[in-house]
Design a protein around this motif. Sequence first.
Motif, PDB file in Angstrom:
ATOM      1  N   MET A   1     -16.802  38.998 -25.530  1.00  0.00           N
ATOM      2  CA  MET A   1     -16.330  37.785 -26.177  1.00  0.00           C
ATOM      3  C   MET A   1     -16.280  38.001 -27.684  1.00  0.00           C
ATOM      4  SD  MET A   1     -17.893  33.915 -26.054  1.00  0.00           S
ATOM      5  CE  MET A   1     -17.734  33.835 -24.304  1.00  0.00           C
ATOM      6  N   THR A   2     -15.212  37.557 -28.301  1.00  0.00           N
ATOM      7  CA  THR A   2     -15.073  37.682 -29.752  1.00  0.00           C
ATOM      8  C   THR A   2     -15.850  36.579 -30.455  1.00  0.00           C
ATOM      9  OG1 THR A   2     -13.518  37.748 -31.574  1.00  0.00           O
ATOM     10  CG2 THR A   2     -12.888  36.388 -29.727  1.00  0.00           C
ATOM     11  N   ASN A   3     -16.276  36.832 -31.668  1.00  0.00           N
ATOM     12  CA  ASN A   3     -17.065  35.875 -32.437  1.00  0.00           C
ATOM     13  C   ASN A   3     -16.188  35.119 -33.427  1.00  0.00           C
ATOM     14  OD1 ASN A   3     -19.653  35.051 -32.162  1.00  0.00           O
ATOM     15  ND2 ASN A   3     -20.538  36.553 -33.532  1.00  0.00           N
ATOM     16  N   GLN A   4     -14.918  34.912 -33.100  1.00  0.00           N
ATOM     17  CA  GLN A   4     -13.951  34.288 -33.992  1.00  0.00           C
ATOM     18  C   GLN A   4     -13.993  32.769 -33.838  1.00  0.00           C
ATOM     19  OE1 GLN A   4     -11.869  36.076 -35.993  1.00  0.00           O
ATOM     20  NE2 GLN A   4     -10.860  34.300 -36.846  1.00  0.00           N
ATOM     21  N   ASN A   5     -14.192  32.046 -34.935  1.00  0.00           N
ATOM     22  CA  ASN A   5     -14.121  30.592 -34.940  1.00  0.00           C
ATOM     23  C   ASN A   5     -12.762  30.177 -35.486  1.00  0.00           C
ATOM     24  OD1 ASN A   5     -16.723  30.475 -34.060  1.00  0.00           O
ATOM     25  ND2 ASN A   5     -17.589  29.897 -36.010  1.00  0.00           N
ATOM     26  N   THR A   6     -12.227  29.063 -34.955  1.00  0.00           N
ATOM     27  CA  THR A   6     -10.948  28.528 -35.412  1.00  0.00           C
ATOM     28  C   THR A   6     -11.203  27.214 -36.123  1.00  0.00           C
ATOM     29  OG1 THR A   6      -9.833  29.521 -33.524  1.00  0.00           O
ATOM     30  CG2 THR A   6      -8.669  27.752 -34.661  1.00  0.00           C
ATOM     31  N   LEU A   7     -10.715  27.084 -37.342  1.00  0.00           N
ATOM     32  CA  LEU A   7     -10.836  25.838 -38.093  1.00  0.00           C
ATOM     33  C   LEU A   7      -9.960  24.786 -37.431  1.00  0.00           C
ATOM     34  CD1 LEU A   7     -11.860  24.318 -40.614  1.00  0.00           C
ATOM     35  CD2 LEU A   7      -9.802  25.116 -41.762  1.00  0.00           C
ATOM     36  N   VAL A   8     -10.553  23.649 -37.071  1.00  0.00           N
ATOM     37  CA  VAL A   8      -9.823  22.543 -36.461  1.00  0.00           C
ATOM     38  C   VAL A   8      -9.465  21.520 -37.536  1.00  0.00           C
ATOM     39  CG1 VAL A   8      -9.942  20.672 -34.769  1.00  0.00           C
ATOM     40  CG2 VAL A   8     -10.940  22.898 -34.230  1.00  0.00           C
ATOM     41  N   SER A   9     -10.444  21.142 -38.365  1.00  0.00           N
ATOM     42  CA  SER A   9     -10.172  20.211 -39.462  1.00  0.00           C
ATOM     43  C   SER A   9     -11.270  20.295 -40.502  1.00  0.00           C
ATOM     44  CB  SER A   9     -10.028  18.771 -38.950  1.00  0.00           C
ATOM     45  OG  SER A   9     -11.255  18.315 -38.431  1.00  0.00           O
ATOM     46  N   ARG A  10     -10.945  19.829 -41.685  1.00  0.00           N
ATOM     47  CA  ARG A  10     -11.877  19.803 -42.813  1.00  0.00           C
ATOM     48  C   ARG A  10     -11.601  18.516 -43.575  1.00  0.00           C
ATOM     49  NH1 ARG A  10     -13.797  24.511 -46.518  1.00  0.00           N
ATOM     50  NH2 ARG A  10     -13.552  25.523 -44.526  1.00  0.00           N
ATOM     51  N   HIS A  11     -12.665  17.696 -43.760  1.00  0.00           N
ATOM     52  CA  HIS A  11     -12.497  16.389 -44.391  1.00  0.00           C
ATOM     53  C   HIS A  11     -13.514  16.185 -45.497  1.00  0.00           C
ATOM     54  CE1 HIS A  11      -9.941  15.253 -41.003  1.00  0.00           C
ATOM     55  NE2 HIS A  11     -10.836  15.833 -40.246  1.00  0.00           N
ATOM     56  N   LEU A  12     -13.060  15.693 -46.630  1.00  0.00           N
ATOM     57  CA  LEU A  12     -13.938  15.346 -47.735  1.00  0.00           C
ATOM     58  C   LEU A  12     -14.519  13.963 -47.475  1.00  0.00           C
ATOM     59  CD1 LEU A  12     -15.025  16.153 -50.505  1.00  0.00           C
ATOM     60  CD2 LEU A  12     -13.001  15.070 -51.502  1.00  0.00           C
ATOM     61  N   THR A  13     -15.845  13.827 -47.575  1.00  0.00           N
ATOM     62  CA  THR A  13     -16.522  12.542 -47.409  1.00  0.00           C
ATOM     63  C   THR A  13     -17.380  12.291 -48.638  1.00  0.00           C
ATOM     64  OG1 THR A  13     -18.540  13.377 -46.373  1.00  0.00           O
ATOM     65  CG2 THR A  13     -16.652  12.967 -44.912  1.00  0.00           C
ATOM     66  N   SER A  14     -18.007  11.113 -48.701  1.00  0.00           N
ATOM     67  CA  SER A  14     -18.872  10.801 -49.841  1.00  0.00           C
ATOM     68  C   SER A  14     -20.125  11.677 -49.858  1.00  0.00           C
ATOM     69  CB  SER A  14     -19.262   9.322 -49.814  1.00  0.00           C
ATOM     70  OG  SER A  14     -19.944   9.020 -48.612  1.00  0.00           O
ATOM     71  N   ASP A  15     -20.524  12.220 -48.711  1.00  0.00           N
ATOM     72  CA  ASP A  15     -21.711  13.079 -48.623  1.00  0.00           C
ATOM     73  C   ASP A  15     -21.418  14.559 -48.776  1.00  0.00           C
ATOM     74  OD1 ASP A  15     -23.586  11.024 -48.214  1.00  0.00           O
ATOM     75  OD2 ASP A  15     -23.045  10.922 -46.094  1.00  0.00           O
ATOM     76  N   GLY A  16     -20.175  14.956 -48.591  1.00  0.00           N
ATOM     77  CA  GLY A  16     -19.820  16.369 -48.653  1.00  0.00           C
ATOM     78  C   GLY A  16     -18.563  16.644 -47.862  1.00  0.00           C
ATOM     79  N   ILE A  17     -18.473  17.833 -47.326  1.00  0.00           N
ATOM     80  CA  ILE A  17     -17.309  18.244 -46.547  1.00  0.00           C
ATOM     81  C   ILE A  17     -17.724  18.362 -45.083  1.00  0.00           C
ATOM     82  CG2 ILE A  17     -15.576  20.044 -46.181  1.00  0.00           C
ATOM     83  CD1 ILE A  17     -16.015  20.828 -49.134  1.00  0.00           C
ATOM     84  N   VAL A  18     -16.984  17.697 -44.200  1.00  0.00           N
ATOM     85  CA  VAL A  18     -17.198  17.805 -42.770  1.00  0.00           C
ATOM     86  C   VAL A  18     -16.177  18.801 -42.229  1.00  0.00           C
ATOM     87  CG1 VAL A  18     -17.125  16.610 -40.554  1.00  0.00           C
ATOM     88  CG2 VAL A  18     -18.091  15.471 -42.556  1.00  0.00           C
ATOM     89  N   VAL A  19     -16.666  19.825 -41.550  1.00  0.00           N
ATOM     90  CA  VAL A  19     -15.816  20.883 -41.028  1.00  0.00           C
ATOM     91  C   VAL A  19     -15.981  20.943 -39.509  1.00  0.00           C
ATOM     92  CG1 VAL A  19     -15.296  23.351 -41.103  1.00  0.00           C
ATOM     93  CG2 VAL A  19     -16.143  22.202 -43.154  1.00  0.00           C
ATOM     94  N   TRP A  20     -14.859  20.850 -38.804  1.00  0.00           N
ATOM     95  CA  TRP A  20     -14.851  21.007 -37.349  1.00  0.00           C
ATOM     96  C   TRP A  20     -14.234  22.366 -37.034  1.00  0.00           C
ATOM     97  CZ3 TRP A  20     -16.967  17.793 -33.770  1.00  0.00           C
ATOM     98  CH2 TRP A  20     -17.326  16.526 -34.196  1.00  0.00           C
ATOM     99  N   THR A  21     -14.949  23.162 -36.243  1.00  0.00           N
ATOM    100  CA  THR A  21     -14.443  24.458 -35.807  1.00  0.00           C
ATOM    101  C   THR A  21     -14.562  24.558 -34.291  1.00  0.00           C
ATOM    102  OG1 THR A  21     -16.602  25.471 -36.192  1.00  0.00           O
ATOM    103  CG2 THR A  21     -14.980  25.708 -37.940  1.00  0.00           C
ATOM    104  N   ARG A  22     -13.792  25.463 -33.718  1.00  0.00           N
ATOM    105  CA  ARG A  22     -13.852  25.723 -32.276  1.00  0.00           C
ATOM    106  C   ARG A  22     -14.206  27.190 -32.082  1.00  0.00           C
ATOM    107  NH1 ARG A  22     -12.416  22.767 -28.125  1.00  0.00           N
ATOM    108  NH2 ARG A  22     -11.130  21.385 -29.389  1.00  0.00           N
TER     109      ARG A  22
END
Length: 56
Positions: A1-22
């Motif tokens: 299995m490869t260890n590659q993550n795919t960026l799904v989304s990245r959102h700026l919030t008041s607390d920081g950056i929320v990053v969703w990966t698969r």
Amino acid sequence: MTNQNTLVSRHLTSDGIVVWTRCACGRLRMDLVPNDGGRGLVAGPCPHCTVSPRRS
């Protein structure tokens, strides 16, 4: 299995950056990268996912 993550989304919030990966196995992961440089928050990490999102 490869260890590659795919960026799904990245959102700026008041607390920081929320990053969703698969992971190559299909599992979703959410990371909060705080604005203040403090400790981040992770939800749904896969034991095969070792890569965390970078600050940008």
